[in-house]
Design a protein around this motif. Structure first.
Motif, PDB file in Angstrom:
ATOM      1  N   SER A  12      38.494  31.334  50.331  1.00  0.00           N
ATOM      2  CA  SER A  12      37.456  32.226  49.746  1.00  0.00           C
ATOM      3  C   SER A  12      37.189  31.878  48.273  1.00  0.00           C
ATOM      4  CB  SER A  12      37.920  33.681  49.878  1.00  0.00           C
ATOM      5  OG  SER A  12      39.102  33.876  49.157  1.00  0.00           O
ATOM      6  N   ILE A  13      35.886  32.164  47.848  1.00  0.00           N
ATOM      7  CA  ILE A  13      35.481  31.921  46.446  1.00  0.00           C
ATOM      8  C   ILE A  13      35.110  33.267  45.844  1.00  0.00           C
ATOM      9  CG2 ILE A  13      33.778  30.802  44.937  1.00  0.00           C
ATOM     10  CD1 ILE A  13      33.493  28.651  47.078  1.00  0.00           C
ATOM     11  N   GLN A  14      35.699  33.580  44.793  1.00  0.00           N
ATOM     12  CA  GLN A  14      35.462  34.862  44.128  1.00  0.00           C
ATOM     13  C   GLN A  14      34.617  34.635  42.840  1.00  0.00           C
ATOM     14  OE1 GLN A  14      39.264  36.584  43.400  1.00  0.00           O
ATOM     15  NE2 GLN A  14      39.784  36.802  45.593  1.00  0.00           N
ATOM     16  N   THR A  15      33.572  35.499  42.634  1.00  0.00           N
ATOM     17  CA  THR A  15      32.677  35.376  41.456  1.00  0.00           C
ATOM     18  C   THR A  15      32.495  36.749  40.809  1.00  0.00           C
ATOM     19  OG1 THR A  15      31.484  33.589  42.533  1.00  0.00           O
ATOM     20  CG2 THR A  15      30.416  34.639  40.654  1.00  0.00           C
ATOM     21  N   ASP A  16      32.622  36.840  39.523  1.00  0.00           N
ATOM     22  CA  ASP A  16      32.440  38.104  38.789  1.00  0.00           C
ATOM     23  C   ASP A  16      30.978  38.217  38.274  1.00  0.00           C
ATOM     24  OD1 ASP A  16      35.082  38.736  39.189  1.00  0.00           O
ATOM     25  OD2 ASP A  16      35.748  37.799  37.301  1.00  0.00           O
ATOM     26  N   ILE A  17      30.280  39.310  38.640  1.00  0.00           N
ATOM     27  CA  ILE A  17      28.875  39.558  38.220  1.00  0.00           C
ATOM     28  C   ILE A  17      28.869  40.761  37.284  1.00  0.00           C
ATOM     29  CG2 ILE A  17      26.532  40.076  38.997  1.00  0.00           C
ATOM     30  CD1 ILE A  17      27.244  38.768  41.651  1.00  0.00           C
ATOM     31  N   GLY A  18      28.125  40.639  36.176  1.00  0.00           N
ATOM     32  CA  GLY A  18      28.086  41.740  35.193  1.00  0.00           C
ATOM     33  C   GLY A  18      27.275  42.943  35.686  1.00  0.00           C
ATOM     34  N   GLN A  19      27.517  44.109  35.124  1.00  0.00           N
ATOM     35  CA  GLN A  19      26.853  45.348  35.564  1.00  0.00           C
ATOM     36  C   GLN A  19      25.354  45.349  35.158  1.00  0.00           C
ATOM     37  OE1 GLN A  19      28.235  47.664  37.413  1.00  0.00           O
ATOM     38  NE2 GLN A  19      26.301  48.814  37.547  1.00  0.00           N
ATOM     39  N   ASP A  20      25.024  44.773  34.025  1.00  0.00           N
ATOM     40  CA  ASP A  20      23.614  44.737  33.584  1.00  0.00           C
ATOM     41  C   ASP A  20      22.791  43.867  34.491  1.00  0.00           C
ATOM     42  OD1 ASP A  20      24.065  42.297  30.921  1.00  0.00           O
ATOM     43  OD2 ASP A  20      25.055  42.538  32.870  1.00  0.00           O
ATOM     44  N   VAL A  21      23.384  42.806  34.994  1.00  0.00           N
ATOM     45  CA  VAL A  21      22.666  41.938  35.939  1.00  0.00           C
ATOM     46  C   VAL A  21      22.377  42.684  37.221  1.00  0.00           C
ATOM     47  CG1 VAL A  21      22.780  39.789  37.245  1.00  0.00           C
ATOM     48  CG2 VAL A  21      23.615  39.871  34.902  1.00  0.00           C
ATOM     49  N   ILE A  22      23.326  43.500  37.607  1.00  0.00           N
ATOM     50  CA  ILE A  22      23.151  44.276  38.851  1.00  0.00           C
ATOM     51  C   ILE A  22      22.048  45.321  38.668  1.00  0.00           C
ATOM     52  CG2 ILE A  22      24.291  45.870  40.433  1.00  0.00           C
ATOM     53  CD1 ILE A  22      26.891  44.358  39.860  1.00  0.00           C
ATOM     54  N   ASP A  23      21.983  45.979  37.482  1.00  0.00           N
ATOM     55  CA  ASP A  23      20.947  47.003  37.232  1.00  0.00           C
ATOM     56  C   ASP A  23      19.563  46.384  37.197  1.00  0.00           C
ATOM     57  OD1 ASP A  23      23.151  48.805  34.938  1.00  0.00           O
ATOM     58  OD2 ASP A  23      22.990  48.874  37.148  1.00  0.00           O
ATOM     59  N   GLU A  24      19.479  45.227  36.578  1.00  0.00           N
ATOM     60  CA  GLU A  24      18.179  44.537  36.529  1.00  0.00           C
ATOM     61  C   GLU A  24      17.703  44.162  37.914  1.00  0.00           C
ATOM     62  OE1 GLU A  24      14.766  43.110  34.910  1.00  0.00           O
ATOM     63  OE2 GLU A  24      16.374  44.262  33.958  1.00  0.00           O
ATOM     64  N   ALA A  25      18.574  43.740  38.722  1.00  0.00           N
ATOM     65  CA  ALA A  25      18.192  43.361  40.097  1.00  0.00           C
ATOM     66  C   ALA A  25      17.731  44.573  40.866  1.00  0.00           C
ATOM     67  CB  ALA A  25      19.391  42.684  40.781  1.00  0.00           C
ATOM     68  N   VAL A  26      18.382  45.727  40.648  1.00  0.00           N
ATOM     69  CA  VAL A  26      17.997  46.953  41.365  1.00  0.00           C
ATOM     70  C   VAL A  26      16.588  47.394  40.945  1.00  0.00           C
ATOM     71  CG1 VAL A  26      18.531  49.412  41.652  1.00  0.00           C
ATOM     72  CG2 VAL A  26      20.356  47.701  41.784  1.00  0.00           C
ATOM     73  N   ARG A  27      16.231  47.325  39.630  1.00  0.00           N
ATOM     74  CA  ARG A  27      14.913  47.738  39.151  1.00  0.00           C
ATOM     75  C   ARG A  27      13.844  46.803  39.701  1.00  0.00           C
ATOM     76  NH1 ARG A  27      17.864  48.879  34.354  1.00  0.00           N
ATOM     77  NH2 ARG A  27      17.361  46.777  33.564  1.00  0.00           N
ATOM     78  N   SER A  28      14.161  45.537  39.765  1.00  0.00           N
ATOM     79  CA  SER A  28      13.176  44.586  40.286  1.00  0.00           C
ATOM     80  C   SER A  28      12.897  44.860  41.748  1.00  0.00           C
ATOM     81  CB  SER A  28      13.704  43.158  40.116  1.00  0.00           C
ATOM     82  OG  SER A  28      12.804  42.234  40.691  1.00  0.00           O
ATOM     83  N   VAL A  29      13.879  45.240  42.452  1.00  0.00           N
ATOM     84  CA  VAL A  29      13.695  45.552  43.887  1.00  0.00           C
ATOM     85  C   VAL A  29      12.837  46.792  44.025  1.00  0.00           C
ATOM     86  CG1 VAL A  29      14.903  46.305  45.969  1.00  0.00           C
ATOM     87  CG2 VAL A  29      15.792  44.386  44.623  1.00  0.00           C
ATOM     88  N   GLU A  30      13.044  47.797  43.170  1.00  0.00           N
ATOM     89  CA  GLU A  30      12.250  49.030  43.265  1.00  0.00           C
ATOM     90  C   GLU A  30      10.779  48.739  42.963  1.00  0.00           C
ATOM     91  OE1 GLU A  30      15.776  52.218  42.028  1.00  0.00           O
ATOM     92  OE2 GLU A  30      14.149  51.716  40.633  1.00  0.00           O
ATOM     93  N   ARG A  31      10.475  47.893  41.972  1.00  0.00           N
ATOM     94  CA  ARG A  31       9.094  47.566  41.653  1.00  0.00           C
ATOM     95  C   ARG A  31       8.445  46.840  42.822  1.00  0.00           C
ATOM     96  NH1 ARG A  31      11.355  46.341  36.516  1.00  0.00           N
ATOM     97  NH2 ARG A  31      11.336  44.110  37.049  1.00  0.00           N
ATOM     98  N   ARG A  32       9.072  46.002  43.363  1.00  0.00           N
ATOM     99  CA  ARG A  32       8.518  45.242  44.497  1.00  0.00           C
ATOM    100  C   ARG A  32       8.211  46.188  45.668  1.00  0.00           C
ATOM    101  NH1 ARG A  32       7.244  39.693  44.000  1.00  0.00           N
ATOM    102  NH2 ARG A  32       8.522  38.863  42.272  1.00  0.00           N
TER     103      ARG A  32
END
Length: 297
Positions: A12-32
């Motif tokens: 398995s490969i483990q990757t750490d993603i920041g919380q701000d990146v996750i929030d930005e992705a959520v807003r972009s999905v809502e606009r779409r």
């Protein structure tokens, strides 16, 4: 948030993603979603910009730790147990083979023992039957040899009734007796003569003693019946009369000369009794004086 790709934990490969990146992705999905509400059912592409706030995420594969001493000891113990198991299985197979062979031998021995017991029982029965046959018909051969003797005796009696010749009859009886003795000799029966022999209590049976000067004392004077042996075993002792030395004739006694009246009484005899009138001391003193005087004259 931690994303894991792959099916095996070790790959398995483990990757750490920041919380701000996750929030930005959520807003972009809502606009779409708000702009494309009329086109429901169509595929919505979501572009996800994954970036690390500070630096690119380091992807590292887990390193396999080298085996420790405990693992090596366990592996060695497993190998040892496996070797012991194989050795035990080998020994078990060998033992099983030996047990099979022993079982076969035991079965063979049992069969042979049963056959031997049966043979022994048959031999015992056969020996018992042969013993009974010997007791019943053991004298058959002897009787076959004695029957001709009986025939000869019948012929002798027939001839004696027809002819008064006594010499011929005596000769025939002697020949019959000889044939009878020969028949007994073929079966180990032999007679012996004891006349003139020293008396032997192992062979002779004395019935009388007779004085005789012709035969030494202790010898057989004549025999009443003969003795017989069967294969060197005494069957019947000879009944004999034993000679005894004659008793010596007693010599005639010599005449005895008359003794003089004045002679003294012999030694050991009593002196004559004294008369009732005389004293007892006088005869005892006078007798020695008379005898002494007589002896001196």
């Amino acid at each position: 948030m931690r994303a894991v790709s792959g099916t095996k934990d070790k790959d398995s490969i483990q990757t750490d993603i920041g919380q701000d990146v996750i929030d930005e992705a959520v807003r972009s999905v809502e606009r779409r979603m708000d702009g494309d509400a009329d086109s429901a059912g169509s595929e919505t592409e979501v572009e996800l910009d994954v970036s690390a706030p500070a630096a690119e995420a380091d992807v590292s594969t887990p390193e396999v730790a080298p085996p420790t001493e405990d693992a090596a000891a366990l592996r060695q113990e497993v190998e040892s147990l496996r070797a012991q198991l194989e050795f035990s299985q080998t020994k078990a197979r060998e033992t099983l083979e030996r047990l099979k062979e022993a079982h076969e031998r035991a079965k063979d021995f049992q069969d042979r023992a049963i056959r031997s017991a049966a043979d022994l029982e048959n031999y015992r029965k056969r020996a018992q039957k042969e013993k009974e046959d010997v007791q019943k018909f053991g004298v058959e051969k002897l009787l076959k040899d004695l029957l001709p003797v009986v025939d000869n005796m019948d012929r002798a009696l027939d001839a004696a009734s027809k002819s008064p010749d006594f010499d011929s009859f005596q000769k025939g009886v002697a020949m019959t007796r000889k044939s009878f003795e020969d028949s007994l000799g073929r079966h180990g029966v032999k007679g012996f003569s004891a006349k003139g022999q020293p008396f032997d209590p192992r062979l002779h049976e004395a019935i009388q003693q007779v004085e005789s000067a012709d035969v030494p004392a202790g010898h057989v004077l004549f025999e009443v019946t003969r003795g017989f042996h069967l294969n060197d075993r005494l069957v019947r002792p000879a009944m004999v009369v034993v000679a005894r030395a004659p008793e010596p004739v007693a010599a005639a006694p010599e005449p005895v000369a008359a003794a003089p009246e004045a002679a003294a009484p012999a030694a050991g005899t009593e002196a004559p009794k004294a008369s009732e009138e005389g004293s007892s001391a006088e005869p005892q003193t006078s007798a020695p004086s008379d005898s002494s005087s007589g002896g001196s004259q």
